[in-house]
Motif scaffolding. Structure first.
Motif, PDB file in Angstrom:
ATOM      1  N   ASP A 264       0.849  -1.186   0.000  1.00  0.00           N
ATOM      2  CA  ASP A 264       0.000   0.000   0.000  1.00  0.00           C
ATOM      3  C   ASP A 264       0.891   1.244   0.000  1.00  0.00           C
ATOM      4  N   ALA A 265       0.760   2.061  -1.022  1.00  0.00           N
ATOM      5  CA  ALA A 265       1.640   3.232  -1.176  1.00  0.00           C
ATOM      6  C   ALA A 265       1.435   4.262  -0.079  1.00  0.00           C
ATOM      7  N   LYS A 266       0.264   4.280   0.529  1.00  0.00           N
ATOM      8  CA  LYS A 266      -0.030   5.290   1.549  1.00  0.00           C
ATOM      9  C   LYS A 266       0.109   4.743   2.968  1.00  0.00           C
ATOM     10  N   LEU A 267      -0.470   3.591   3.224  1.00  0.00           N
ATOM     11  CA  LEU A 267      -0.527   3.071   4.590  1.00  0.00           C
ATOM     12  C   LEU A 267       0.704   2.278   5.004  1.00  0.00           C
ATOM     13  N   ASP A 268       1.464   1.766   4.045  1.00  0.00           N
ATOM     14  CA  ASP A 268       2.654   0.975   4.352  1.00  0.00           C
ATOM     15  C   ASP A 268       3.911   1.818   4.227  1.00  0.00           C
ATOM     16  N   THR A 269       4.758   1.759   5.232  1.00  0.00           N
ATOM     17  CA  THR A 269       6.019   2.488   5.213  1.00  0.00           C
ATOM     18  C   THR A 269       7.123   1.600   5.759  1.00  0.00           C
ATOM     19  N   GLU A 270       8.347   1.823   5.284  1.00  0.00           N
ATOM     20  CA  GLU A 270       9.482   1.076   5.834  1.00  0.00           C
ATOM     21  C   GLU A 270       9.829   1.596   7.221  1.00  0.00           C
ATOM     22  N   ALA A 271       9.650   2.894   7.427  1.00  0.00           N
ATOM     23  CA  ALA A 271       9.875   3.501   8.738  1.00  0.00           C
ATOM     24  C   ALA A 271       8.594   3.424   9.561  1.00  0.00           C
ATOM     25  N   LEU A 272       8.718   3.594  10.859  1.00  0.00           N
ATOM     26  CA  LEU A 272       7.539   3.655  11.710  1.00  0.00           C
ATOM     27  C   LEU A 272       6.641   4.812  11.257  1.00  0.00           C
TER      28      LEU A 272
ATOM     29  N   GLY B 276      15.884   0.242  20.927  1.00  0.00           N
ATOM     30  CA  GLY B 276      16.122   1.669  21.021  1.00  0.00           C
ATOM     31  C   GLY B 276      15.920   2.385  19.705  1.00  0.00           C
ATOM     32  N   ASP B 277      15.424   1.675  18.709  1.00  0.00           N
ATOM     33  CA  ASP B 277      15.242   2.217  17.363  1.00  0.00           C
ATOM     34  C   ASP B 277      13.932   2.979  17.256  1.00  0.00           C
ATOM     35  N   THR B 278      14.032   4.284  17.031  1.00  0.00           N
ATOM     36  CA  THR B 278      12.837   5.117  16.850  1.00  0.00           C
ATOM     37  C   THR B 278      12.470   5.276  15.378  1.00  0.00           C
TER      38      THR B 278
ATOM     39  N   ALA C 160      -1.208  14.717  23.308  1.00  0.00           N
ATOM     40  CA  ALA C 160      -0.685  15.415  24.485  1.00  0.00           C
ATOM     41  C   ALA C 160       0.386  14.595  25.189  1.00  0.00           C
ATOM     42  N   ASP C 161       0.397  13.287  24.940  1.00  0.00           N
ATOM     43  CA  ASP C 161       1.397  12.411  25.555  1.00  0.00           C
ATOM     44  C   ASP C 161       2.601  12.182  24.651  1.00  0.00           C
ATOM     45  N   TRP C 162       2.511  12.656  23.419  1.00  0.00           N
ATOM     46  CA  TRP C 162       3.596  12.450  22.453  1.00  0.00           C
ATOM     47  C   TRP C 162       4.730  13.449  22.727  1.00  0.00           C
ATOM     48  N   PRO C 163       5.901  13.210  22.135  1.00  0.00           N
ATOM     49  CA  PRO C 163       7.003  14.166  22.306  1.00  0.00           C
ATOM     50  C   PRO C 163       6.573  15.584  21.954  1.00  0.00           C
ATOM     51  N   ALA C 164       7.130  16.545  22.646  1.00  0.00           N
ATOM     52  CA  ALA C 164       6.736  17.949  22.462  1.00  0.00           C
ATOM     53  C   ALA C 164       6.988  18.438  21.046  1.00  0.00           C
ATOM     54  N   ASP C 165       7.966  17.832  20.358  1.00  0.00           N
ATOM     55  CA  ASP C 165       8.266  18.265  18.989  1.00  0.00           C
ATOM     56  C   ASP C 165       7.348  17.629  17.955  1.00  0.00           C
ATOM     57  N   GLY C 166       6.395  16.789  18.410  1.00  0.00           N
ATOM     58  CA  GLY C 166       5.425  16.189  17.509  1.00  0.00           C
ATOM     59  C   GLY C 166       5.905  14.947  16.793  1.00  0.00           C
ATOM     60  N   SER C 167       7.123  14.509  17.074  1.00  0.00           N
ATOM     61  CA  SER C 167       7.652  13.309  16.413  1.00  0.00           C
ATOM     62  C   SER C 167       6.919  12.072  16.904  1.00  0.00           C
ATOM     63  N   GLN C 168       6.955  11.020  16.089  1.00  0.00           N
ATOM     64  CA  GLN C 168       6.228   9.803  16.450  1.00  0.00           C
ATOM     65  C   GLN C 168       6.854   9.196  17.716  1.00  0.00           C
ATOM     66  N   PRO C 169       6.039   8.577  18.591  1.00  0.00           N
ATOM     67  CA  PRO C 169       6.511   8.193  19.919  1.00  0.00           C
ATOM     68  C   PRO C 169       6.890   6.720  20.101  1.00  0.00           C
ATOM     69  N   PHE C 170       6.833   5.939  19.032  1.00  0.00           N
ATOM     70  CA  PHE C 170       7.057   4.511  19.210  1.00  0.00           C
ATOM     71  C   PHE C 170       8.512   4.132  18.948  1.00  0.00           C
TER      72      PHE C 170
ATOM     73  N   SER D 147       4.530   8.123  10.870  1.00  0.00           N
ATOM     74  CA  SER D 147       4.820   9.427  11.457  1.00  0.00           C
ATOM     75  C   SER D 147       3.649  10.012  12.230  1.00  0.00           C
ATOM     76  N   GLY D 148       2.437   9.543  11.955  1.00  0.00           N
ATOM     77  CA  GLY D 148       1.250  10.078  12.622  1.00  0.00           C
ATOM     78  C   GLY D 148       0.515   9.017  13.401  1.00  0.00           C
ATOM     79  N   ALA D 149      -0.575   9.421  14.045  1.00  0.00           N
ATOM     80  CA  ALA D 149      -1.391   8.494  14.817  1.00  0.00           C
ATOM     81  C   ALA D 149      -2.127   7.523  13.892  1.00  0.00           C
ATOM     82  N   CYS D 150      -2.118   6.252  14.245  1.00  0.00           N
ATOM     83  CA  CYS D 150      -2.799   5.219  13.460  1.00  0.00           C
ATOM     84  C   CYS D 150      -4.070   4.821  14.201  1.00  0.00           C
ATOM     85  N   LEU D 151      -5.218   5.163  13.629  1.00  0.00           N
ATOM     86  CA  LEU D 151      -6.487   5.035  14.333  1.00  0.00           C
ATOM     87  C   LEU D 151      -6.863   3.595  14.646  1.00  0.00           C
ATOM     88  N   GLY D 152      -6.317   2.651  13.898  1.00  0.00           N
ATOM     89  CA  GLY D 152      -6.625   1.238  14.148  1.00  0.00           C
ATOM     90  C   GLY D 152      -5.439   0.431  14.615  1.00  0.00           C
TER      91      GLY D 152
END
Length: 352
Positions: free
Chosen positions: A183-191, A284-286, A269-279, A193-198
């Protein structure tokens, strides 16, 4: 996934006529522990935490022998599969710097396979064969590793077809329509970047060519390879075209599929202050580029070869192989070898 649902409805006839087989079956978690018998044998603790499924022979080291003779139970659907499959865990890092392990949840119902929808933790395992005599099942003592735990950036054109994260767009596996990693939109090699509703799904694929001689190699990778044309994307029926002359033997395509329930961590509100993804992976790989998976073969006798040679199998039933009940599978456990706190809110990742 809609892709596999379509296979079930329309592709099954094709699979039966072409003779291809795609096993898809669930395995409950057998342990979460900081041991790694492949990369760090006899080391207690290993550098990072793992989540493990399969047979109860899993230990700080696993002898290079017939693992099915060492194990007495398995958490997997097929009673003859005493293999072990393991990956890093996924954690959420809160704005205050504390961590919490992301739970794993059962995968969706497909092919009438209710076992997979009732697993405890764990994940789904796939084995693909194009047909009878087209692949050689692994031999006792075989093991391999795919991915690189130390990778933190995209290399070349990337490995998205072999390691990806799907960001579900809504509850109940929302947006799950394309083939894994396609899937060109939903699948990424990296974690994502935004909230995943499901929630988030990991897919990790292994190489499909073997040198035909070595059951392992010093880096746990060199004895296997990808086809000449490159890594085979997941189709559920192919392991790729011609193998290199150095690795001429075609082996089944294995894919692991893990569903992480990240929905409880979507409050920005619980995510990093800079808005980066939190997982973050337990390494230790972000970034997610270090997603990797280990495998130690443990199918009993010729049971896997029978399944790979039985055309038309799709899902969690094949070749009259015995299957487990959920209560029995969930009773199969391995005692933790290294005691430490990895649940609840913790100040740092185990081993980091």
């Amino acid at each position: 996934m809609q892709f596999l649902a379509l296979l079930a409805l329309a592709g099954l006839t094709t699979a039966q006529s072409s003779g291809s087989t795609m096993l898809r079956f669930g395995c409950s978690q057998i342990t979460i522990d900081r041991i790694d018998p492949l990369v760090n044998p006899d080391q207690l603790p290993s550098p990072h935490m793992h989540q493990v499924v399969g047979g109860n022979a899993f230990n700080t080291t696993i002898a290079s022998t017939d693992v099915s003779s060492l194990a007495t139970c398995t958490t997997c659907n097929f009673a003859d599969d005493f293999s072990n499959y393991w990956t890093a865990n996924l954690y959420f890092k809160a704005r205050n710097g504390s961590y919490k392990r992301v739970p794993q949840v059962p995968n969706r119902l497909l092919f009438g396979d209710k076992f997979t929808t009732q697993t405890s933790g764990g994940f789904v395992v796939y084995y693909v064969s194009p047909g009878k005599g087209k692949v050689t099942a692994f031999k006792p003592g075989f093991r391999m590793l795919t991915g690189d735990a130390s990778q933190r950036a995209k290399v070349g054109s990337g490995r998205k077809s072999q390691s990806c994260f799907r960001c579900y767009s809504g509850p109940n596996f929302g947006g799950d329509n394309a083939a894994p990693c396609a899937d060109a939109k939903l699948d990424t090699e990296a974690l994502p970047s935004g909230a995943c509703l499901g929630g988030i799904r990991s897919n990790i694929l292994y190489p499909t060519c073997w040198d035909g001689k070595n059951l392992d190699s010093p880096d746990h990778k060199s004895h296997v390879a990808y086809p000449v044309a490159g890594p085979q994307t997941f189709t559920g029926s192919s392991v790729g075209d011609k193998c290199p002359t150095t690795h001429p033997i075609k082996i089944p395509q294995i894919m692991l599929e893990i569903v992480w329930d990240t929905t409880g961590f979507n409050n920005k509100a619980d995510w990093p202050a800079d808005g980066s993804q939190p997982f973050v992976l337990s390494t230790g790989d972000t970034t997610g580029y270090g997603q990797h998976a280990d495998y130690v073969f443990g199918w009993k006798a010729d049971s896997l070869q029978k399944a790979m040679d039985t055309g038309g199998c799709m899902g969690a039933s094949c070749a009259n192989l015995k299957v487990m009940t959920i209560p029995d599978a969930n009773k199969c456990k391995v005692s933790r070898k290294y005691e430490e706190n990895y649940e609840g809110w913790i100040d740092k990742l185990p081993g980091m």
